[in-house]
Design an enzyme around this catalytic site. Structure first.
Site, PDB file in Angstrom:
ATOM      1  N   SER A 162       5.164   4.652  -0.822  1.00 20.57           N
ATOM      2  CA  SER A 162       5.671   3.625   0.098  1.00 20.57           C
ATOM      3  C   SER A 162       4.635   3.363   1.177  1.00 20.57           C
ATOM      4  CB  SER A 162       6.967   4.104   0.761  1.00 20.57           C
ATOM      5  OG  SER A 162       7.334   3.215   1.809  1.00 20.57           O
ATOM      6  N   TYR A 166      12.548   9.345   5.254  1.00 19.57           N
ATOM      7  CA  TYR A 166      11.945   8.583   4.160  1.00 19.57           C
ATOM      8  C   TYR A 166      10.421   8.761   4.155  1.00 19.57           C
ATOM      9  CZ  TYR A 166      11.081   4.529   1.091  1.00 19.57           C
ATOM     10  OH  TYR A 166      10.694   3.694   0.056  1.00 19.57           O
TER      11      TYR A 166
END
Ligand code: NDP
Length: 255
Positions: free
Chosen positions: A152, A166
């Site tokens: 990501s 995250y």
């Protein structure tokens, strides 16, 4: 959302005869990747947890390209299932050449609001599942094997509060990728990681409440599409002299 399952272009053929497993392949980036790999000639297994019908739709799109496909239910957050699906794929499609670790979940929010169950679930799906699938795949693959992990942009740049869990999970995948590259290089197996920026999917719709702010964080000023990520994954599935590398497909989010 702009994921295209339609087989609108012909077979390119760079992955002819290869078998690929795409975790979380029923929607979004995983679905686009499955179809893209099939366009390159690969037979493809996709995993899902809830979206059986969507996964079957992806299977149909792959088969429409003349490739074999199967949808397998396997929760990446379940240690046994994350590992076993690799062998199920190999037995169903006759081997394994490409693993795409795509399944992932995001739990965003203030640090103090994250429950222990959030921490355990995100790390189980995003990190432990990737570790176990990669290990099982490495044991199965021969020379030419490819492990491609979806990280990501949040592993490279955290643009605001709320991303602790995250970002932690996705950053761990960078270390895993580099270590896999070192461990498996002598066997001719590569490992690389792709960092999507804001991509228009169910997880992060381009018309969602946070969309405008995200687009402005990129140099290109827009969301990306699942197909734009899938094309880099397909490139890495065929690349020879690329391993341990990070690829940003983020419109300049990290710039
Ligand atoms: P979506 O939420 O749109 O799709 C997620 C896919 O993963 C679905 O096919 C879903 O299957 C599957 N999935 C979810 N949880 C599990 C699980 N525990 N085990 C197996 N499969 C699972 O996500 P995206 O396509 O947007 O994201 C794909 C990857 O890209 C993720 O790793 C995400 O973190 C990463 N990413 C996405 C970005 C974005 O902006 N969209 C940005 C940066 C990274 P089903 O529901 O059918 O069971």
């Amino acid at each position: 959302m702009t994921t295209h399952l339609e087989p609108t272009t012909g077979i390119h053929g760079t992955l002819h005869g290869k078998v690929a497993l795409v975790t979380g392949g029923s929607r979004g980036i995983g679905a686009a990747t499955a179809v893209r790999l099939a366009r390159e000639g690969a037979d493809v297994a996709v995993t899902y947890v809830h979206g059986k019908e969507a996964a079957e739709e992806v299977v149909g799109a792959v088969q429409a390209l003349g490739r074999r496909a199967v949808a397998l239910r396997a929760d990446a957050g379940d240690a046994d299932e994350a590992e076993a699906v690799v062998e199920r794929t190999a037995q169903t499609l006759g081997g394994l050449d490409v693993l795409v670790n795509n399944a992932g979940i995001g739990v965003l929010g203030p640090l103090e609001g994250l429950a222990l169950t959030d921490v355990d679930r995100v790390l189980a799906v995003n990190v432990r599942g990737v570790f176990l699938a990669s290990r099982a795949a490495a044991a199965r693959m021969g020379a030419g094997g490819r492990i491609i992990t979806i990280g990501s942009c949040m592993a490279q740049r955290v643009p605001g509060p709320g991303g602790t869990l995250y970002a932690t999970s996705k950053s761990a995948l960078i270390g895993l990728t580099k270590a896999l590259a070192r461990e498996l290089g002598a066997r001719g197996i590569t490992a690389n990681i792709v960092h999507p920026g804001p991509i228009d999917t169910d997880m992060n719709p381009a018309d969602g409440p946070f969309a405008p702010g995200q687009a402005q964080l990129t140099a290109l000023g827009r969301f990306g599409t699942a197909d734009e990520v899938a094309s880099i994954v397909a490139y890495l599935a065929g690349a020879q002299y690329v391993t341990g590398a990070e690829f940003s497909v983020d419109g300049g989010h990290a710039a």
